[in-house]
Enzyme design. Structure first.
Site, PDB file in Angstrom:
ATOM      1  N   GLU A 227       2.537   4.715   5.002  1.00 34.03           N
ATOM      2  CA  GLU A 227       2.066   3.938   3.763  1.00 34.03           C
ATOM      3  C   GLU A 227       2.978   4.862   2.780  1.00 34.03           C
ATOM      4  O   GLU A 227       2.848   5.839   2.408  1.00 34.03           O
ATOM      5  CB  GLU A 227       0.725   4.424   3.413  1.00 34.03           C
ATOM      6  CG  GLU A 227      -0.368   3.726   4.521  1.00 34.03           C
ATOM      7  CD  GLU A 227      -0.568   2.195   4.074  1.00 34.03           C
ATOM      8  OE1 GLU A 227       0.038   1.588   2.993  1.00 34.03           O
ATOM      9  OE2 GLU A 227      -1.003   1.361   4.731  1.00 34.03           O
ATOM     10  N   CYS A 261       0.891   4.743  -6.012  1.00 33.18           N
ATOM     11  CA  CYS A 261       2.252   4.220  -5.547  1.00 33.18           C
ATOM     12  C   CYS A 261       2.297   2.445  -5.776  1.00 33.18           C
ATOM     13  O   CYS A 261       3.356   2.003  -5.801  1.00 33.18           O
ATOM     14  CB  CYS A 261       1.785   4.460  -4.057  1.00 33.18           C
ATOM     15  SG  CYS A 261       0.288   3.621  -3.324  1.00 33.18           S
TER      16      CYS A 261
END
Ligand code: NAD
Length: 473
Positions: A227, A261
């Site tokens: 990720e 993010c």
């Protein structure tokens, strides 16, 4: 434009003596061998305990998140505490359905027979979390690993030390310590953990360390879910409802002081729309954080001095149409909107990961798409428009992990949507059933009946058998 920064990772931590985690790993393997985690009752019990932990230790988690990132308790609750609790509860309620065999068709030549997919746990897995959502990025992964019936080790980020400590203290009190372990630490500990032959690794963080994780995993052919991050673009079309657009962009960018993010990294807009958008962004910032955001307890702080210094320099990449103020003592960077930014400037080279929003001018949607496609595939991409053709064109041409049309980041609340990147922004995904699948192996099973045992496939081969086989195919 790179998807991740060589400056993003805190490389300063020296590698000291590497601890030996093999005995712990062997214990977890032994626990897995007891088949306790195969038991759905055990999984449900652990997920319930995780939910209880999030509820009962709520204040402790809020205090830790305040200390690490200056997170307001409402933000801590929404994006971390209740997020993990809901995730655990969602998975617990669906355990039976997810673990059921999934029947598939068996062709004529396989008759009499039955075929199905049977999910099985992978074994002992490692979850390495990042600092920006230090609870969510460790414990949501853990919920998925438990739901799938694995033993797990969780390594929270050392850059959110208060949260890491609470996790290390509370998890053993609530969860089965023979199957779930928390290892605190930095590079030395992670490096030592990565030497072990895990059955899966879920890593969240920058791409540079992602490469280290993948290289270590390759030695054991351990599958990985990475990720990662990237520069997530946000396109604003002239027909968008600009006040709502401004509010939603400001929310996405300034939540957690931009250290998200999937925060919109930069805005692409035409010159006329930009003139209208900037004052509305200012209005949205003032509505959310007041005239002086430094005094607002709803606005967070930068995680470390190193990240603060990195971000402070980026403000010079343009003119601060909004914000621009900094305070090194409190690691405060004001919600900032930059104009007059050149595509070659430092702020446009790497993921910003802070409360700085460059607004760049493009002629039209096609120019915006060309700009986005010239760079690495981002983790998220956003478009604000009422035009169905523009929306369709954007969805068709912009490849990214997750997209939201007319909002930012809100896909995170949809349990059925997977979360994960593509290309340099990551590989694999999790969330809800997708997390269950990530930590499961779908074993393919075929069971044959005994009679009739059709002899067509057996030698000796004959033209008659061949003709018949071709017909049945
Ligand atoms: P970080 O510094 O917390 O590092 C992540 C983890 O890697 C930590 O647990 C750390 O101990 C470990 N680590 C650091 N250096 C290491 C090394 N040399 N060897 C082995 N392990 C090491 O987090 P970060 O990298 O600063 O995270 C920021 C990045 O993460 C951004 O790019 C952001 O976009 C991305 N991110 C992605 C997601 C997502 O879900 N896709 C979520 C959050 C953050």
């Amino acid at each position: 434009m790179e998807a991740e920064s060589s400056t993003m990772t805190e490389a300063a931590t020296p590698i000291t003596t590497a601890p030996d985690f093999s005995p712990m790993f062997a214990d977890l393997k032994a626990s897995f061998e007891t088949e306790r985690t195969m038991n759905l009752a055990w999984r449900a019990e652990q997920l319930t305990a995780l939910e209880h932990m999030m509820e009962e230790c709520e204040q402790e988690f809020m205090d830790a998140l305040k200390s690490d990132l200056g997170k307001h308790h409402q933000e801590a609750w929404t994006t971390e505490i209740s997020f993990v609790a809901s995730d655990a509860s969602y998975s617990r309620k669906r355990l039976k359905r997810w673990t059921k065999k999934k029947r598939v068709r068996t062709p004529m030549l396989g008759q009499p027979g039955k075929s199905w997919l049977q999910p099985e746990p992978l074994g002992v897995v490692l979850i390495i979390g990042a600092w920006n959502y230090p609870l969510q990025l460790t414990l949501a992964g853990l919920a998925a690993a438990i739901a799938a019936g694995n033993c797990a080790v969780v390594k929270p980020s050392e850059l959110a030390p208060a949260t890491s400590d609470v996790i290390a203290k509370r998890v053993p009190e609530y969860l089965d310590g023979e199957c779930v372990k928390i290892i605190e630490g930095a590079v030395a500990e992670t490096t030592a953990l990565l030497e072990l032959p895990w059955d899966h690794i879920l890593y969240t963080g920058g791409g540079n360390v992602g490469r280290i994780v993948m290289a270590a995993a390759a030695k054991h052919l351990t599958p990985v879910t990475l990720e990662l991050g990237g520069k997530s673009p946000c396109v604003v079309m002239p027909d968008a409802d600009l006040m709502t657009t401004a509010r939603r962009i400001a929310w996405g960018k300034f939540t957690n002081a931009g250290q998200t993010c999937i925060a919109p990294d930069y805005v692409l807009v035409d010159a006329e729309t930009k003139k209208k958008l900037i004052p509305l962004l200012q209005q949205a910032v003032t509505e959310m954080f007041g005239e002086n955001p430094e005094e607002s307890d709803s606005f967070g702080r930068i995680v470390s001095d190193r990240h603060f210094e990195r971000l402070a320099k980026l403000i010079d990449s343009g003119e601060a149409a909004i914000g621009g103020q900094i305070n090194a003592d409190s690691k405060y960077i004001a919600p900032t909107v930059l104009t007059g930014v050149s595509v070659d400037s430092p702020v446009m080279q790497d993921e910003i990961f802070g409360p700085i929003l460059p607004v760049l001018i493009v002629d039209d949607l096609e120019a915006a798409i060309r700009f986005i496609r010239a760079s690495d595939k981002p983790l998220a991409a956003y478009i604000f428009t009422k035009d169905a053709n523009a929306e369709a064109r954007f969805l068709r041409k912009v490849s990214c992990g997750n997209t939201c049309v007319n909002d930012t980041m809100m896909f995170m609340m949809v349990d059925e949507l997977p979360f994960g990147g593509v290309g340099p922004s990551g590989m694999g995904n999790y969330s809800g059933e997708h997390g269950f699948s990530t930590f499961s192996h779908m074993k393919a099973v075929m069971k044959r009946g005994w009679w009739p045992d059709v002899a067509l496939r057996y030698a000796p081969f004959t033209e008659g058998k061949f003709k018949m086989l071709r017909k049945l195919r």
